[in-house]
Design an enzyme around this catalytic site. Sequence first.
Site, PDB file in Angstrom:
ATOM      1  N   GLY A  69       0.788  -1.225   0.000  1.00 45.21           N
ATOM      2  CA  GLY A  69       0.000   0.000   0.000  1.00 45.21           C
ATOM      3  C   GLY A  69       0.818   1.272   0.000  1.00 45.21           C
TER       4      GLY A  69
ATOM      5  N   VAL B 167       0.759   4.070   1.977  1.00 49.73           N
ATOM      6  CA  VAL B 167       1.325   4.678   3.187  1.00 49.73           C
ATOM      7  C   VAL B 167       2.620   3.987   3.581  1.00 49.73           C
ATOM      8  CG1 VAL B 167       0.945   5.214   5.615  1.00 49.73           C
ATOM      9  CG2 VAL B 167      -0.929   5.462   3.987  1.00 49.73           C
TER      10      VAL B 167
ATOM     11  N   GLU C 210       7.516  -9.025   1.890  1.00 47.83           N
ATOM     12  CA  GLU C 210       6.740  -9.826   0.951  1.00 47.83           C
ATOM     13  C   GLU C 210       6.660  -9.127  -0.402  1.00 47.83           C
ATOM     14  OE1 GLU C 210       3.107 -10.480   3.053  1.00 47.83           O
ATOM     15  OE2 GLU C 210       2.516  -8.384   2.970  1.00 47.83           O
TER      16      GLU C 210
ATOM     17  N   ASN D 254      -9.252  -4.998   1.865  1.00 45.71           N
ATOM     18  CA  ASN D 254      -8.423  -5.898   1.061  1.00 45.71           C
ATOM     19  C   ASN D 254      -8.219  -7.247   1.738  1.00 45.71           C
ATOM     20  OD1 ASN D 254      -8.097  -3.859  -0.833  1.00 45.71           O
ATOM     21  ND2 ASN D 254      -6.215  -3.118   0.103  1.00 45.71           N
TER      22      ASN D 254
ATOM     23  N   GLY E 109      -0.086 -10.241   4.882  1.00 50.35           N
ATOM     24  CA  GLY E 109       1.020 -10.737   5.690  1.00 50.35           C
ATOM     25  C   GLY E 109       1.255  -9.945   6.949  1.00 50.35           C
TER      26      GLY E 109
END
Length: 500
Positions: free
Chosen positions: A267, A269, A290, A380, A384
């Site tokens: 994302g 941020v 990841e 979403n 992880g």
Amino acid sequence: MDTLFNARIRCNALEDKVVTAETAASWIKDGMSLGMSGFTRAGDAKTIPLALVEKAKTEKFQVDVYTGASLGPEVDQMMAEAGIIRKRAPYQGDPAIRKAINTGKVLYTDMHLSHNAELIRQGIIGPIDFAIIEATAITEDGMIIPTTSVGNSPILVQMAKEVIIELNPEQPNLEGIHDIYLPADQGERDPIPMLTASDRIGTKGIPVDIKKIKGIVHSTIKDAPSLIVEPDEETEQIAQHLLGFLRAEIKKGRLPKNLLPLQSGVGSVANAVLNGFLNSEFEELEIYSEVLQDAVFHLLDANKIKIASGTSITLSEECGTRVYGNIDNYKDRLVLRPQEISNHPEVIRRLGIIAINTALEADIYGNVNSTHVQGTHMMNGLGGSGDFTRNARIAIFVTKSYAKGGDISSIVPMVAHHDHTEHDVDVIATEQGIADLRGLAPKERVQAIIENCVHPDYKEALREYYNRAVEVTGNAHTPHNLEEALAWHVNYKKTKTMKK
């Protein structure tokens, strides 16, 4: 047939397996479970999904779709809108499938990303009828060389009844950066032999019994670009607060000068905060994450990072053009692993990861909601974040202190959905400041969060809520006024603002 495509099939025994996407789609039947490559819009199968969408115009069928994480529009938009997907797991990020999930048209199983492979291995997920895997090449001995992600592809290939390969020479040739290691069954496995983020412990491709390969389809569709938004003033402020915190940790002797391996979640941020390292004094950084997003490659370009390990590469269009046009400049500093290794608790704990993930909201005690808007509508998914938060040396959550132009406070009396409990969250950072929650009792966490992280428009209201909670509970260990705890969310639902 494309010369480059033919050259990428280096296993002679598979030369007669080339079929059209339409033929491959004809093998997919109603009620099947599909395991598909892809992790955050990277390395996903694209051509066969489009053929399935065409097939759905004349034939009604539904399938369950299991992947590494979110996929591009061919699956999570077009297949969802065509009504093909019955159930989806373990993560998604497209507005189309999100709408289908939140209106009950698609079942969705939100999971820790490190858990998926175990559930597939045990047969709880599946049986997988077809694994559909995007590849850049097939080696002489039949190994599948993935493209821009590894994700769950190795376990899907291992456990699927049959395999279809989308061979895509238009994707960047990343042969040599993958490290494919699959643990044995639980009770029979050795410790994962990783001591540093740069260790290579597996094979360069995904092993497969070539008898399982039913077809090879020519694909020419590149990854959909990431949807991250460029850093802004507030995300830069969050980054500066975080950098200040890390400098203080070094000064206290808790971290080395080059820190410990960093993880940054999916994302805008988290990507923007990681980007804050660009103009810092930190060098020789290691990434054990990841998703490798734009910020990682900005830091690689600036020679700030010596190794970046992940399970996928997800880039904006501009960054992707630059990186993939010069991929040889990065190959010796990149490793892509299966997500059960990139997200494995044992490895995360051993390496001492500093984890940076994004919160939708946090409450005054440090509980975090990463997934559900207003506690009910899936955004979403957990992804992880739980894998890293529970096992990191320092678990950090970042968020702007407000949303919707100030009508929503990202710090609330009680989160409307719990993904990460106060026991796992070490640090919360907003543009207002940073709260170090380690070792604090609940009442101490309240003070740290309100004073350092809350937007000024909501500080006094949160203080008043806490004071009333102390009064009605008789100064209990974790004071909550249950009649008011979710009143801010209720008020927003009624009036479109959390402000009184």
